[in-house]
Design a protein around this motif. Structure first.
Motif, PDB file in Angstrom:
ATOM      1  N   GLY A  19      -2.983   5.126   0.826  1.00  0.00           N
ATOM      2  CA  GLY A  19      -3.500   5.258  -0.532  1.00  0.00           C
ATOM      3  C   GLY A  19      -3.788   3.923  -1.184  1.00  0.00           C
ATOM      4  O   GLY A  19      -4.311   3.005  -0.558  1.00  0.00           O
ATOM      5  N   THR A  68       0.851  -1.186   0.000  1.00  0.00           N
ATOM      6  CA  THR A  68       0.000   0.000   0.000  1.00  0.00           C
ATOM      7  C   THR A  68       0.885   1.234   0.000  1.00  0.00           C
ATOM      8  O   THR A  68       1.865   1.308   0.744  1.00  0.00           O
ATOM      9  N   GLN A  69       0.521   2.197  -0.833  1.00  0.00           N
ATOM     10  CA  GLN A  69       1.284   3.437  -0.905  1.00  0.00           C
ATOM     11  C   GLN A  69       0.850   4.324   0.258  1.00  0.00           C
ATOM     12  O   GLN A  69      -0.339   4.607   0.423  1.00  0.00           O
ATOM     13  N   CYS A  70       1.817   4.740   1.071  1.00  0.00           N
ATOM     14  CA  CYS A  70       1.519   5.509   2.277  1.00  0.00           C
ATOM     15  C   CYS A  70       2.381   6.757   2.367  1.00  0.00           C
ATOM     16  O   CYS A  70       3.503   6.787   1.886  1.00  0.00           O
ATOM     17  N   ARG A  71       1.833   7.767   3.021  1.00  0.00           N
ATOM     18  CA  ARG A  71       2.597   8.963   3.372  1.00  0.00           C
ATOM     19  C   ARG A  71       3.084   8.743   4.796  1.00  0.00           C
ATOM     20  O   ARG A  71       2.302   8.428   5.696  1.00  0.00           O
TER      21      ARG A  71
END
Length: 71
Positions: free
Chosen positions: A45, A5-8
């Motif tokens: 995201g 998972t794309q994360c900030r």
């Protein structure tokens, strides 16, 4: 099937975007990345299969040079 998972992430005043294993992609979760403790997930995201992330890691590496993806 493993997913990422794309994360900030935020650590102190530093922020970055990274693909992380989905099991750790929970908002406000604190992570250890390599030898650095204290990275907090501040945004979650898209989720993709591991095969997608590894196939496209060079595309993301060019956009975010400070991020290293696992092999």
């Amino acid at each position: 099937m493993a997913t990422y998972t794309q994360c900030r992430l935020r650590r102190g005043r530093t922020e970055q975007i990274a693909w992380i294993p989905s099991e750790f992609a929970k908002k406000n979760q604190f992570l250890r990345i390599k030898s650095e403790n204290g990275w907090r997930v501040i945004g979650v995201g898209a989720t993709m299969p591991e095969s997608y992330v590894t196939r496209h890691k060079r595309n993301y590496r060019a956009a975010f040079p400070s991020i290293e993806l696992g092999a």
